[in-house]
Design a protein around this motif. Structure first.
Motif, short mmCIF file in Angstrom:
data_model
loop_
_atom_site.label_atom_id
_atom_site.label_comp_id
_atom_site.label_asym_id
_atom_site.label_seq_id
_atom_site.Cartn_x
_atom_site.Cartn_y
_atom_site.Cartn_z
N MET A 161 50.71 -2.88 -54.57
CA MET A 161 49.55 -2.90 -53.69
C MET A 161 49.77 -3.90 -52.56
O MET A 161 50.35 -4.96 -52.76
CB MET A 161 48.33 -3.29 -54.53
CG MET A 161 47.09 -3.43 -53.73
SD MET A 161 45.65 -2.93 -54.68
CE MET A 161 44.75 -4.43 -54.73
N ILE A 162 49.31 -3.51 -51.39
CA ILE A 162 49.37 -4.41 -50.23
C ILE A 162 47.93 -4.69 -49.79
O ILE A 162 47.15 -3.75 -49.65
CB ILE A 162 50.08 -3.75 -49.03
CG1 ILE A 162 51.46 -3.20 -49.43
CG2 ILE A 162 50.21 -4.72 -47.85
CD1 ILE A 162 52.12 -2.37 -48.34
N GLN A 163 47.60 -5.95 -49.62
CA GLN A 163 46.28 -6.30 -49.09
C GLN A 163 46.45 -7.22 -47.89
O GLN A 163 46.99 -8.32 -48.03
CB GLN A 163 45.45 -7.02 -50.14
CG GLN A 163 45.01 -6.14 -51.29
CD GLN A 163 44.51 -6.97 -52.45
OE1 GLN A 163 45.28 -7.68 -53.09
NE2 GLN A 163 43.22 -6.90 -52.70
N LEU A 164 45.99 -6.76 -46.76
CA LEU A 164 45.99 -7.60 -45.57
C LEU A 164 44.54 -7.99 -45.31
O LEU A 164 43.66 -7.14 -45.27
CB LEU A 164 46.54 -6.83 -44.37
CG LEU A 164 47.89 -6.13 -44.60
CD1 LEU A 164 48.31 -5.36 -43.36
CD2 LEU A 164 48.95 -7.16 -45.00
N ARG A 165 44.32 -9.29 -45.15
CA ARG A 165 42.95 -9.78 -44.92
C ARG A 165 42.89 -10.59 -43.65
O ARG A 165 43.57 -11.63 -43.54
CB ARG A 165 42.50 -10.67 -46.09
CG ARG A 165 42.34 -9.96 -47.40
CD ARG A 165 41.02 -9.19 -47.48
NE ARG A 165 41.03 -8.27 -48.62
CZ ARG A 165 41.40 -6.99 -48.56
NH1 ARG A 165 41.79 -6.45 -47.42
NH2 ARG A 165 41.41 -6.24 -49.63
N GLN A 166 42.14 -10.08 -42.69
CA GLN A 166 41.90 -10.83 -41.45
C GLN A 166 43.23 -11.27 -40.81
O GLN A 166 43.33 -12.38 -40.28
CB GLN A 166 41.01 -12.05 -41.73
CG GLN A 166 39.61 -11.68 -42.22
CD GLN A 166 38.77 -11.06 -41.11
OE1 GLN A 166 38.45 -11.71 -40.13
NE2 GLN A 166 38.43 -9.78 -41.24
N LEU A 167 44.20 -10.41 -40.91
CA LEU A 167 45.53 -10.74 -40.40
C LEU A 167 45.52 -10.82 -38.87
O LEU A 167 45.12 -9.88 -38.19
CB LEU A 167 46.52 -9.66 -40.86
CG LEU A 167 47.98 -9.89 -40.49
CD1 LEU A 167 48.54 -11.09 -41.23
CD2 LEU A 167 48.80 -8.65 -40.83
N THR A 168 45.96 -11.95 -38.37
CA THR A 168 45.96 -12.18 -36.93
C THR A 168 47.32 -12.71 -36.51
O THR A 168 47.92 -13.53 -37.20
CB THR A 168 44.85 -13.20 -36.56
OG1 THR A 168 43.59 -12.65 -36.93
CG2 THR A 168 44.84 -13.50 -35.06
N LYS A 169 47.82 -12.17 -35.38
CA LYS A 169 49.08 -12.65 -34.84
C LYS A 169 48.94 -12.84 -33.34
O LYS A 169 48.58 -11.91 -32.62
CB LYS A 169 50.20 -11.64 -35.14
CG LYS A 169 51.55 -12.04 -34.59
CD LYS A 169 52.14 -13.22 -35.33
CE LYS A 169 53.47 -13.67 -34.73
NZ LYS A 169 54.00 -14.86 -35.44
N THR A 170 49.21 -14.04 -32.89
CA THR A 170 49.20 -14.28 -31.45
C THR A 170 50.59 -14.77 -31.04
O THR A 170 51.30 -15.40 -31.83
CB THR A 170 48.15 -15.34 -31.04
OG1 THR A 170 48.47 -16.56 -31.69
CG2 THR A 170 46.75 -14.92 -31.44
N TYR A 171 50.95 -14.45 -29.83
CA TYR A 171 52.19 -14.98 -29.25
C TYR A 171 51.81 -15.85 -28.05
O TYR A 171 50.84 -15.57 -27.36
CB TYR A 171 53.10 -13.84 -28.79
CG TYR A 171 53.78 -13.09 -29.89
CD1 TYR A 171 54.77 -13.69 -30.66
CD2 TYR A 171 53.43 -11.77 -30.17
CE1 TYR A 171 55.40 -12.99 -31.68
CE2 TYR A 171 54.07 -11.06 -31.19
CZ TYR A 171 55.05 -11.68 -31.94
OH TYR A 171 55.68 -11.00 -32.93
N GLY A 172 52.64 -16.83 -27.79
CA GLY A 172 52.45 -17.64 -26.58
C GLY A 172 51.37 -18.70 -26.74
O GLY A 172 50.67 -18.75 -27.74
N GLU A 173 51.30 -19.53 -25.71
CA GLU A 173 50.36 -20.67 -25.74
C GLU A 173 49.49 -20.63 -24.49
O GLU A 173 49.89 -20.08 -23.47
CB GLU A 173 51.15 -21.99 -25.73
CG GLU A 173 52.05 -22.23 -26.94
CD GLU A 173 51.25 -22.49 -28.20
OE1 GLU A 173 50.13 -23.03 -28.08
OE2 GLU A 173 51.74 -22.14 -29.29
N GLY A 174 48.34 -21.28 -24.58
CA GLY A 174 47.47 -21.47 -23.42
C GLY A 174 47.18 -20.18 -22.68
O GLY A 174 46.81 -19.18 -23.30
N PRO A 175 47.40 -20.19 -21.37
CA PRO A 175 47.06 -19.00 -20.58
C PRO A 175 47.97 -17.81 -20.90
O PRO A 175 47.65 -16.67 -20.56
CB PRO A 175 47.28 -19.46 -19.13
CG PRO A 175 48.15 -20.67 -19.21
CD PRO A 175 47.89 -21.31 -20.53
#
Ligand SMILES: Nc1ncnc2c1ncn2[C@@H]1O[C@H](COP(=O)(O)OP(=O)(O)O)[C@@H](O)[C@H]1O
Ligand SMILES: [Mg+2]
Length: 343
Positions: free
Chosen positions: A1-15
């Motif tokens: 089983m795979i459970q992803l919860r509120q998975l968030t990925k951001t790249y980069g910084e600031g602007p």
């Protein structure tokens, strides 16, 4: 089983900061094939990379086989990753090694004895229907065969979960069908959870138990495939089984009829004609079975004198949803149902 919860990925910084996955929730049960679809740039490959933690998520959790991967140290993470087999668009086979040697690689890295390796490789190649190709090099195999060798290699360490990113993209229909059959067998025989990422809707229809549509890093729609197909308001359902333009125009009014219920009788067209005392003409249809349920839609022409309310009621009584689509009532434009090919 795979459970992803509120998975968030951001790249980069600031602007320059961009959010590629935005608080995404997704569960793939044991014995389930879950498709994630979406246009190029939607975040599908980033999702795949986050599930194996090759890319560390910015926040949220990834639980595979009951273990929270993001909390593990390097060593435990390496162990936990063995529960996840991965298959990508390009089969990733080493060109100077035979099919058997490619499948053997993960076993070698793990220090499995030569005798056990031989036994396991034979078992795996048999599993994917390529026993007679063990000594072939990748260039001597078809695209579908190479992809099946890749799947055999992904299964070498007995994973509980299979992650496929565009695994059938670029394959011809026959090769795609052979991979689809294999993945369904693996789900049934080994009870695998399969996360199947693709931009190909037709493959989803043949393969998946559930589907989720990813758009700009968010899941905008998800459900069991059969439920999506039965829901006339589901844009994912419409994208899975597109309406083709019907061949002829007919006198009277034209209606789009979709299977919304579980027990639509096969002779519904004749029955409705009898109830209303009119002849209905079939202009086009796309009807098929998904997991033993009949789903689909048809375009029918109805004499102009027919009472539209009586028609809608008669169809609804048989589990069918109807919408008038002739020139007087043009269909709603489907902008969101079109998926672009990957770049
Ligand atoms: N390492 C990275 N650094 C910055 N942006 C990235 C990186 N990897 C992917 N992206 C961006 O994330 C978005 C989603 O990419 P991707 O997950 O490859 O989409 P898909 O597989 O659905 O086509 C794209 O806009 C892409 O430019
Ligand atoms: Mg991708």
């Amino acid at each position: 089983m795979i459970q992803l919860r509120q998975l968030t990925k951001t790249y980069g910084e600031g602007p320059h900061r961009t959010t590629v996955l935005d608080h995404l929730d997704l569960t793939v049960d044991d014995r389930e094939i879950a498709a994630v679809v979406g246009p190029s740039g939607a975040g599908k490959s980033t999702l795949a990379a986050c599930v194996t933690l090759l890319e560390p998520p910015t926040s949220g959790s990834v639980v595979v086989g009951g273990r929270e991967l993001s909390s593990l140290g390097e060593r435990d993470l390496r162990d936990a990753r063995r529960q996840i087999g991965t298959v990508f668009q390009s089969d990733g086979l080493l060109s100077r090694r035979t099919a058997a040697q490619n499948v053997e690689l993960p076993l070698r890295y793990l220090g499995v004895t030569p005798a056990d390796r031989r036994r396991r490789v034979a078992e795996l190649l048999d599993r994917v229907g390529l026993s007679t190709r063990a000594d072939h090099y990748p260039h001597q195999l078809s695209g579908g065969q190479r992809q099946r060798v890749g799947i055999a290699r992904a299964l070498a360490l007995r994973p509980r979960v299979l992650l496929a990113d565009e695994a059938t993209s670029g394959l011809d229909p026959e090769a795609t069908a052979s991979v689809v059959r294999l993945l369904r067998d693996l789900r049934d025989d080994l009870g695998l959870s399969i996360l199947f990422i693709t931009h190909e809707m037709e493959t989803v229809l043949d393969l998946a138990d559930s589907a989720a549509r990813l758009d700009h890093g968010r899941i905008v729609e998800q459900g069991r495939v059969v439920d999506l197909l039965r829901d006339p308001s589901s844009s994912l359902g419409r994208a899975l089984l597109p309406r083709r333009a019907h061949a002829a125009s007919a006198p009277g009014t034209t209606w789009s009829v979709s299977y919304a219920g579980a027990d639509v009788p096969p002779d519904w067209l004749a029955r409705v004609g009898t109830v209303l005392g009119v002849d209905l003409a079939l202009l086009g249809a796309s009807i098929g079975a998904v997991d033993g349920h009949t789903v689909g839609h048809a375009t029918v022409a109805v004499p102009a004198s027919t009472d539209p309310d009586a028609l809608v009621r008669a169809l609804a009584g048989l589990g069918l949803h109807a919408r008038r689509t002739d020139a007087a009532h043009p269909p709603v434009r489907r902008v969101d149902a079109v998926l672009e090919p990957v770049a």
